[in-house]
Scaffold this active site. Structure first.
Site, PDB file in Angstrom:
ATOM      1  N   CYS A 119       0.273   3.187   3.557  1.00  0.00           N
ATOM      2  CA  CYS A 119       0.765   2.752   4.877  1.00  0.00           C
ATOM      3  C   CYS A 119       1.821   1.649   4.814  1.00  0.00           C
ATOM      4  O   CYS A 119       2.251   1.160   5.851  1.00  0.00           O
ATOM      5  CB  CYS A 119      -0.409   2.281   5.739  1.00  0.00           C
ATOM      6  N   CYS A 145      -7.217  -1.099   1.367  1.00  0.00           N
ATOM      7  CA  CYS A 145      -6.182  -1.575   2.288  1.00  0.00           C
ATOM      8  C   CYS A 145      -6.816  -1.841   3.650  1.00  0.00           C
ATOM      9  O   CYS A 145      -7.525  -0.989   4.185  1.00  0.00           O
ATOM     10  CB  CYS A 145      -5.076  -0.528   2.411  1.00  0.00           C
ATOM     11  N   CYS A 190      -8.119  -5.784  -9.813  1.00  0.00           N
ATOM     12  CA  CYS A 190      -7.697  -4.745 -10.747  1.00  0.00           C
ATOM     13  C   CYS A 190      -7.324  -3.515  -9.922  1.00  0.00           C
ATOM     14  O   CYS A 190      -8.201  -2.808  -9.419  1.00  0.00           O
ATOM     15  CB  CYS A 190      -8.853  -4.472 -11.700  1.00  0.00           C
ATOM     16  N   CYS A 244      -5.177   0.912   6.382  1.00  0.00           N
ATOM     17  CA  CYS A 244      -5.430   2.359   6.345  1.00  0.00           C
ATOM     18  C   CYS A 244      -6.726   2.730   5.628  1.00  0.00           C
ATOM     19  O   CYS A 244      -7.123   3.890   5.640  1.00  0.00           O
ATOM     20  CB  CYS A 244      -4.258   3.103   5.720  1.00  0.00           C
ATOM     21  N   CYS A 247       0.844  -1.192   0.000  1.00  0.00           N
ATOM     22  CA  CYS A 247       0.000   0.000   0.000  1.00  0.00           C
ATOM     23  C   CYS A 247       0.885   1.251   0.000  1.00  0.00           C
ATOM     24  O   CYS A 247       1.777   1.381   0.840  1.00  0.00           O
ATOM     25  CB  CYS A 247      -0.911  -0.011   1.225  1.00  0.00           C
TER      26      CYS A 247
END
Length: 166
Positions: free
Chosen positions: A86, A131, A154, A134, A83
């Site tokens: 984070c 995510c 995707c 976060c 991510c």
């Protein structure tokens, strides 16, 4: 071909009504409503400091990058995609495949890496992927991927970073 004033006004009104309806069902409301329920929770100003403008638009406002625009689309080395908000590891490169869609695609996330919500924007029902740590918007998952899962995650490349294996 000519159009009557009435047809133009009715058509324009229909387009505006559809746009307003889609705005009411924007998945960003679910992310904003969920703020504070994630392990990593920052103020809007702190997210702006951490992310560039395009990353902020994707991760925090649920924008979509242009297809084919991410360098990560062409990343084929062994490694981990994390991510960009984070740094939580999200996908192993072994699960990446060429979907032909213009966005980095994976058939499976790492365990306990992502969450999903229903996205009813654009007049359709899709599954948004965010995510787990976060809440950053990553992209969507579809049921047209390869074996073994049959899923296509995707993802927006702007929402990801890549770390090659040593």
């Amino acid at each position: 071909m000519s159009y009557s004033r009435r047809a133009v006004l009715l058509g324009g009104s229909a387009v505006l009504a559809l746009g307003a309806g889609a705005a009411l069902f924007r998945p960003g409301q679910s992310l904003k409503a969920a703020e504070g329920t994630f392990e990593v929770t920052l103020s809007d100003a702190e997210w702006h400091k951490r992310l560039n403008d395009k990353q902020y638009a994707v991760l925090r406002e649920e924008a979509t990058e242009a297809p084919g625009s991410s360098p990560l689309l062409y990343e084929h080395r062994a490694g981990i995609f994390s991510c960009a908000g984070c740094a939580l590891p999200l996908f192993d490169s072994a699960t990446k495949f060429e979907s032909g869609t213009g966005w980095p695609s994976f058939y499976q996330p790492l365990e306990n890496a992502v969450g999903e919500t229903t996205d009813t924007s654009l007049g359709m029902v899709r599954t948004e992927v965010h995510c787990r740590r976060c809440g950053g918007h990553l992209g969507h998952v579809f049921n047209d991927g390869p074996p073994p899962t049959g899923l296509r995650y995707c993802m927006n490349g702007l929402a990801l970073t890549f770390t090659p294996k040593a």
